[in-house]
Design an enzyme around this catalytic site. Sequence first.
Site, PDB file in Angstrom:
ATOM      1  N   ASP A  47       1.084  -1.141   0.120  1.00  0.00           N
ATOM      2  CA  ASP A  47      -0.448  -0.321  -0.561  1.00  0.00           C
ATOM      3  C   ASP A  47       0.781   1.036  -0.219  1.00  0.00           C
ATOM      4  OD1 ASP A  47      -3.039   0.606   0.816  1.00  0.00           O
ATOM      5  OD2 ASP A  47      -1.333   2.472   1.796  1.00  0.00           O
ATOM      6  N   TYR A  52       2.929   9.581  -0.380  1.00  0.00           N
ATOM      7  CA  TYR A  52       3.479   9.172   0.795  1.00  0.00           C
ATOM      8  C   TYR A  52       5.298   9.662  -0.297  1.00  0.00           C
ATOM      9  CZ  TYR A  52      -0.147   5.979   3.027  1.00  0.00           C
ATOM     10  OH  TYR A  52      -1.094   5.741   3.565  1.00  0.00           O
ATOM     11  N   LYS A  77      -3.086   5.924  -3.848  1.00  0.00           N
ATOM     12  CA  LYS A  77      -3.908   6.534  -3.167  1.00  0.00           C
ATOM     13  C   LYS A  77      -3.566   8.039  -4.215  1.00  0.00           C
ATOM     14  CE  LYS A  77      -3.892   4.701   0.570  1.00  0.00           C
ATOM     15  NZ  LYS A  77      -2.020   4.696   0.899  1.00  0.00           N
ATOM     16  N   HIS A 110      -7.494   9.770  -1.902  1.00  0.00           N
ATOM     17  CA  HIS A 110      -7.296   9.058  -0.281  1.00  0.00           C
ATOM     18  C   HIS A 110      -8.029   9.788   0.811  1.00  0.00           C
ATOM     19  CE1 HIS A 110      -2.704   8.870   1.121  1.00  0.00           C
ATOM     20  NE2 HIS A 110      -3.790   9.038   2.830  1.00  0.00           N
TER      21      HIS A 110
END
Length: 281
Positions: A47, A52, A77, A110
């Site tokens: 994930d 990120y 996301k 997200h």
Amino acid sequence: MTKLNETYTLNNGIKIPKVAFGTWQMPAESTRQAVLEALKAGYRHIDTALAYQNEKEVGQAVRDSGIARDEIYVTSKLPGETKTYEGAKKDFETTYNNLGLDYLDLYLVHAPFPWDEMGKSENIEKYDKANQEVWKALEEILASGKVKSIGVSNFNVHDLKSLLSTAEVKPAVDQIQYYVGYTEPKISQFALDNDILIEAYSPLATGRMLSNPTVERIAEKYGASVAQLAIEFVVQNGAFTHKEHILDNARLDFVISDEDMDTLNGMKDSAVDMYHHGRQE
Ligand SMILES: NC(=O)c1ccc[n+]([C@@H]2O[C@H](COP(=O)([O-])OP(=O)(O)OC[C@H]3O[C@@H](n4cnc5c(N)ncnc54)[C@H](OP(=O)(O)O)[C@@H]3O)[C@@H](O)[C@H]2O)c1
């Protein structure tokens, strides 16, 4: 067969591994190695998210792993801040190029709000229309074949209802904060009624679960660590999870009794909501 190979079936018939390896807060420079180790330990779901800033390294690890692409499940996301159709298309292309894979298994919105607006219950409907627009873009991305399933994250009942009122494709999952003492009964029930899988994130309450005495006591009964117990709890509840301590957390070779599941499901005190305080309905 370990828990890492077990799957749930999504509302589109596609199987998704019950346990994922999460990469939030993972510095880009250590992500490739960590994901390679996770894959070596048997994890088959990774994930990540554009936010990120480690998608390139996740994609590199998947390509370098020597494991067939169709044996690994990859989620990314769309940033919560991106709330236009064009923005969603553009950000998806960035993610797609970052990962460098032929396809993503799952692509999520997200959050229903930009992060800095999370928890502001006075503007609960502010992004309804924008989320519907963004979802249209995700439906088109799905139709292009570049992703196999689409879903959402951090959506509450209001957000889901609003999306479903115009959606042609139902979200396959809602990835939400979910752990012992924080099981979002209203969102979970609504998702169940609408055939949307709840994907539990932060199963250890971002670490705060590790010092919970009740969870510790129950974990001891199974010869398990608190982390293993907390992860097994979300898996047995039918939600699914993410984790970091690769090998330790992968050892999910016990089953929590019905009595202990009742105790854990009844707990209310393990942690507080970290992301959308005041937004539940
Ligand atoms: N969609 C969203 O908005 C969203 C939000 C949050 C998270 N997520 C997803 O969920 C994943 C997990 O979230 P999270 O980081 O909040 O996870 P978590 O699993 O609740 O907690 C992780 C924390 O627990 C510690 N930990 C894990 N296993 C342990 C063990 N066996 N012994 C001791 N400490 C242990 C980790 O320590 P170390 O730091 O030492 O590893 C880390 O501090 C993320 O990576 C991301 O993929 C999604």
